[in-house]
Design a protein around this motif. Structure first.
Motif, PDB file in Angstrom:
ATOM      1  N   UNK A   1      -9.978 -17.293 -31.980  1.00  0.00           N
ATOM      2  CA  UNK A   1      -9.379 -17.520 -33.168  1.00  0.00           C
ATOM      3  C   UNK A   1      -9.763 -18.706 -33.933  1.00  0.00           C
ATOM      4  N   UNK A   2      -9.911 -19.916 -33.104  1.00  0.00           N
ATOM      5  CA  UNK A   2     -10.604 -21.062 -33.564  1.00  0.00           C
ATOM      6  C   UNK A   2     -12.093 -21.089 -33.217  1.00  0.00           C
ATOM      7  N   UNK A   3     -12.732 -21.051 -34.030  1.00  0.00           N
ATOM      8  CA  UNK A   3     -14.425 -21.129 -33.622  1.00  0.00           C
ATOM      9  C   UNK A   3     -14.757 -22.336 -33.081  1.00  0.00           C
ATOM     10  N   UNK A   4     -15.702 -22.313 -32.227  1.00  0.00           N
ATOM     11  CA  UNK A   4     -16.552 -23.472 -31.773  1.00  0.00           C
ATOM     12  C   UNK A   4     -17.133 -24.467 -32.732  1.00  0.00           C
ATOM     13  N   UNK A   5     -17.678 -23.660 -33.738  1.00  0.00           N
ATOM     14  CA  UNK A   5     -18.588 -24.354 -34.799  1.00  0.00           C
ATOM     15  C   UNK A   5     -17.493 -25.292 -35.357  1.00  0.00           C
ATOM     16  N   UNK A   6     -16.228 -24.937 -35.283  1.00  0.00           N
ATOM     17  CA  UNK A   6     -15.335 -25.942 -36.095  1.00  0.00           C
ATOM     18  C   UNK A   6     -14.403 -26.935 -34.766  1.00  0.00           C
ATOM     19  N   UNK A   7     -13.985 -26.339 -33.846  1.00  0.00           N
ATOM     20  CA  UNK A   7     -13.350 -26.953 -32.930  1.00  0.00           C
ATOM     21  C   UNK A   7     -14.040 -26.493 -31.663  1.00  0.00           C
ATOM     22  N   UNK A   8     -15.093 -27.424 -31.390  1.00  0.00           N
ATOM     23  CA  UNK A   8     -15.865 -27.158 -29.995  1.00  0.00           C
ATOM     24  C   UNK A   8     -15.904 -28.254 -28.683  1.00  0.00           C
ATOM     25  N   UNK A   9     -16.886 -28.768 -28.425  1.00  0.00           N
ATOM     26  CA  UNK A   9     -16.993 -29.738 -27.401  1.00  0.00           C
ATOM     27  C   UNK A   9     -16.098 -31.083 -27.827  1.00  0.00           C
ATOM     28  N   UNK A  10     -15.190 -31.200 -27.050  1.00  0.00           N
ATOM     29  CA  UNK A  10     -13.931 -32.255 -27.650  1.00  0.00           C
ATOM     30  C   UNK A  10     -13.428 -32.281 -28.822  1.00  0.00           C
ATOM     31  N   UNK A  11     -13.373 -30.900 -29.061  1.00  0.00           N
ATOM     32  CA  UNK A  11     -12.768 -30.401 -30.380  1.00  0.00           C
ATOM     33  C   UNK A  11     -13.568 -31.070 -31.547  1.00  0.00           C
ATOM     34  N   UNK A  12     -14.888 -31.202 -31.266  1.00  0.00           N
ATOM     35  CA  UNK A  12     -15.638 -31.485 -32.579  1.00  0.00           C
ATOM     36  C   UNK A  12     -16.404 -30.457 -33.011  1.00  0.00           C
ATOM     37  N   UNK A  13     -16.637 -30.307 -34.185  1.00  0.00           N
ATOM     38  CA  UNK A  13     -17.562 -29.072 -34.906  1.00  0.00           C
ATOM     39  C   UNK A  13     -18.923 -29.164 -33.693  1.00  0.00           C
ATOM     40  N   UNK A  14     -19.155 -27.939 -33.056  1.00  0.00           N
ATOM     41  CA  UNK A  14     -20.062 -27.781 -32.370  1.00  0.00           C
ATOM     42  C   UNK A  14     -21.202 -26.613 -32.451  1.00  0.00           C
ATOM     43  N   UNK A  15     -22.276 -26.862 -32.720  1.00  0.00           N
ATOM     44  CA  UNK A  15     -23.048 -25.666 -32.827  1.00  0.00           C
ATOM     45  C   UNK A  15     -23.997 -25.336 -31.748  1.00  0.00           C
ATOM     46  N   UNK A  16     -23.771 -24.070 -31.045  1.00  0.00           N
ATOM     47  CA  UNK A  16     -24.392 -23.764 -30.083  1.00  0.00           C
ATOM     48  C   UNK A  16     -25.517 -22.725 -30.424  1.00  0.00           C
ATOM     49  N   UNK A  17     -26.755 -22.936 -29.691  1.00  0.00           N
ATOM     50  CA  UNK A  17     -27.680 -21.808 -30.118  1.00  0.00           C
ATOM     51  C   UNK A  17     -28.659 -21.980 -28.647  1.00  0.00           C
TER      52      UNK A  17
END
Ligand code: FMN
Ligand code: FES
Lengths: 613, 127
Positions: free
Chosen positions: A307-323
């Motif tokens: 429900x919280x997306x990793x693009x907003x809170x991902x790696x170390x709670x930083x916005x993270x773009x995974x491809x």
């Protein structure tokens, strides 16, 4: 009025870089000067597949093939060939001397139906030399992205291209990048870009091969993405079992760093960015986005609710773009050649929104019961049949096609009737399978579909992280039911039970491993229900695979008592004197089938077990 | 050469393009052994080793030997691509050390394609 002659000038990348546009222009000018413009027309074509000898010019209907044509040659071709009808000998392509002719690559279906975008440099450059990559226009897209485009323009181009994630979900890449950038800006936190090279699907090797044959294309894609998103830090999460890919990637990063393509002030701009390689933890679920990020942080690789997306809170709670690897490798070409070029390949319509279709190409690892196994790249929307029968060359050993499994362990099995379906994200999902990351396993008529479902469910049961109940228990119960069925003790309502569990899992699981895990079961029930019923109701495995449901018999008509099967049997289950008819002791037989191989007279038969209900 | 400028990049492109396509330079032939995981596990390293040893033995200086990734047709690895200057590249399949030596002798040195294990000539279609 139709033209008497068409002059085809190759406008593929290779030939264009050799100035084929100049050649075409000169030809047109000359044709006009010679007053032939009503009779002869110049056509610019796509790549002719013979880039090494470009620029290529073909005169039709004469079928004359010129190579290495320069502007000055064009004048000559116009005057000699087009006007006087005398082909220009010195520009003719001369095939290697003396030989039985060997076919052209383009005439071999395995190659002819492929269209290489991501794999454009496969087999053509040395992946360990950055200069080779630069020679084929490598890092030109980066220059463009850094000096001619704003981050917004890059985002716009990627969005317009309709590029969707090649790692499984098919999420539009441009939207993901934009969301990540916005999250970073609004929270004033540095974002991160990550490349998913975990590739845990059994039998899949697309991403490995991309990194092994062209690592810089992934690196360049990531730098461009970092520029669009505003990231200074990147990671490649790579599977532990890929030593060669990892080594080549590491070399690529070192070389890029040495050239200043990574690090500070890239190309003298304000951009700083570097990439670190992180080794995967070795679990299939670690490829899932939230689990991957936990693993990157050094924690146990378990998914969390999204429900919280990793693009907003991902790696170390930083916005993270995974491809995915392949997604990244598409990026430089889209920037170089434009979104429009990209959308010219594929199916559906992405002009309104990227969910409307599938543009570009897809790489598949084609394995199983096909003549040509290998790594292929095809335009999206190609019919499944062309992949199996033209590229794959059909089913070997005179057997017939039964099913093709797409989408990795949690993909589905599609039958003959689905073969004319276009291969794209939405058609595959609709048919009960999925694109996944691009595994494709072809099965012949000697495959038991219940056993296949059991195999994948067993894999997924092993790999389920166990955190959520529907996935953990659902898989376990499904596996129990499938084991029963393949062992001949299935119950009449097992099919209903499997369906019900599958539907609950689709609705309730925490991550996509669970929500997609029922695909192998549900798709085989959908398309091959009669096989389930034969196992359950008649105790028969129609393909003769499930060992509990078969037995071996010696055909007394054929047996000449040669004893070969006795030597082939490791459990001493075959009884009989030399030159007398032998028979098999069912108590001792473990049904390994070695005797079948050993018998030279085809005298040993696999039959449904005799005490079958 | 640390820290490229955009100009440097262009220069490298032009220079490397020439060797990559055999358009100029002294080399008369280029042999590319496909070394993906599939090729290596099928024996590409041995093929490469035999080739390099033979080239050294013969003292050939105008034949470029290079490696590249998987050529796609994993079921026919080890594979190699042989390109003579001015001629279409030829892909060889199912190679073994003694076979690559025959390719070197007959195709590279004598100009005769070794039909027995040649798959096809030409390049793949890029979009
Ligand atoms: C169980 C599981 C395993 C996955 N494994 C991979 C993987 O090995 N590689 C990959 O790129 N994506 C994998 N994914 C998909 C990722 O979660 C994610 O969607 C993807 O990396 C995003 O990149 P893309 O948008 O470029 O496809 C997996 C997903 C699940 C649920
Ligand atoms: S680009 Fe012209 S033949 Fe390939």
């Amino acid at each position: 009025m139709p033209y008497r002659t068409n002059v085809l000038v190759c406008a593929g990348t290779g030939c264009v870089s050799g100035n084929s546009f100049g050649v075409a222009q000169t030809l047109e000018n000359e044709i006009r000067k010679l007053g032939l413009d009503q009779e002869v027309q110049v056509i610019r074509t796509g790549c002719q597949g013979f880039c090494a000898e470009g620029p290529i010019v073909i005169v039709q209907p004469d079928g004359i093939f010129y190579c290495g044509v320069q502007q000055k040659d064009a004048v000559y071709i116009a005057q000699e060939h087009l006007l006087k009808g005398r082909p220009v000998r010195k520009l003719l392509y001369s095939p290697p001397a003396e030989k039985k002719p060997i076919p052209a690559l383009k005439d071999i279906p395995f190659f002819a139906k492929q269209r290489l975008v991501v794999l454009r440099n496969r087999g053509a450059i040395d992946p360990e030399r950055i200069d080779d990559y630069i020679a084929v226009d490598g890092y030109a897209a980066l220059v463009k992205a850094l000096t001619e485009m704003t981050p917004e323009q890059i985002l716009g181009e990627i969005k317009k291209s309709g590029l969707r994630g090649r790692g499984g979900g098919g999420f539009p890449t441009g939207i993901k990048w934009e969301t990540c950038r916005k999250a970073a800006v609004s929270r004033a936190v540095d974002p991160v870009v990550v490349c998913n090279a975990d590739e845990g699907d059994p039998g899949a090797f697309m991403d490995r091969s991309i990194i092994e044959s062209d690592p810089h294309s992934v690196v360049e894609g990531m730098i461009i993405g970092a520029r669009a998103i505003g990231a200074k830090e990147g990671f490649v999460y790579i599977r532990h079992e890929y030593p060669i890919a990892r080594e080549r990637l590491k070399k690529a990063l070192d070389q890029a760093r040495e050239y200043g393509l990574l690090g500070e002030n890239i190309f003298g701009t304000m951009m700083n960015f570097d990439i670190e390689i992180v080794q995967g933890a070795g679990a299939f679920v670690c490829g899932e986005s939230t689990a991957l990020m936990a693993s990157l942080e050094g924690k146990v690789g378990e998914p969390r609710a999204k429900y919280i997306h990793t693009v907003e809170y991902g790696y170390k709670n930083r916005p993270t773009n995974l491809n995915n690897v392949e997604t990244w490798a598409n990026v430089p070409l889209i920037i170089n050649r434009g979104a429009e070029w990209f959308t010219s390949m594929g199916s559906g319509d992405v002009s309104e929104n990227p969910w409307g279709g599938s543009s570009g190409t897809k790489v598949f690892s084609l394995v199983g019961k096909v003549k040509n196994t290998g790594l292929i790249e095809v335009p999206m929307g190609i019919p499944l049949r062309e992949i199996v029968f033209d590229i794959g060359g059909g089913i070997p050993e005179g057997r017939s096609f039964k099913a093709v499994q797409t989408g990795g362990p949690s993909g589905g099995c599609l039958p003959e009737s689905a073969l004319d379906m276009p291969v794209d994200f939405d058609s595959l999902t609709e048919a009960g399978s999925m694109m996944g990351s691009g595994g494709m396993i072809v099965m012949d008529d000697q495959t038991c579909m219940v056993d296949v479902a059991r195999y994948f469910i067993a894999f997924l049961t092993e790999e389920s992280c166990g955190k959520c109940v529907p996935c953990r228990e659902g898989l376990r119960s499904s596996l129990d039911a499938l084991n029963r069925i393949t062992q001949g003790t299935g119950k009449p309502d097992d099919i209903g039970l499997l369906r019900e569990i599958g539907e609950v899992m689709q609705d309730c699981c925490l991550c996509a491993l669970g929500t997609s895990a029922a695909n192998p079961v549900l798709s085989t029930i959908q398309y091959f229900k009669d096989e389930y019923e034969a196992h359950i109701n008649k105790g028969v495995c129609p393909a003769g695979v499930c060992t509990a449901l078969i037995e071996y018999q010696i055909d007394p008509e054929k047996c000449d008592g040669c004893h070969a099967c006795v030597h082939g049997c490791s459990t001493n289950a075959i009884i009989g004197n030399v030159k007398q008819v032998h028979f098999i002791d069912k108590e001792k037989c473990i049904k390994c089938g070695a005797c079948v191989e050993a018998c030279k007279r085809n005298g040993i038969l696999k039959v449904p077990r005799s005490h079958a209900a | 050469m640390p820290r490229l400028s955009i100009e440097d990049l262009k220069k490298i492109r032009e220079e490397s393009k020439a060797t990559l396509t055999l358009r100029s330079g002294q080399a008369r032939a280029k042999i590319t052994v496909h070394m993906g995981t599939c090729g290596i596990s099928a024996g590409a390293r041995d093929v490469m080793g035999a080739l390099l040893k033979e080239i050294e033995k013969l003292g050939l200086t105008d034949v470029i030997v290079t490696t590249s990734g998987c050529a796609g047709l994993c079921s026919r690895e080890p594979m190699a691509t042989v390109e003579l200057r001015g001629e279409a590249p030829v892909k060889y399949v199912d190679l073994k050390p003694e076979r690559i030596l025959r390719v070197l002798r007959e195709h590279v040195l004598e100009g005769k394609v070794v039909v027995d294990f040649a798959l096809a000539s030409g390049c793949e279609t890029t979009a």
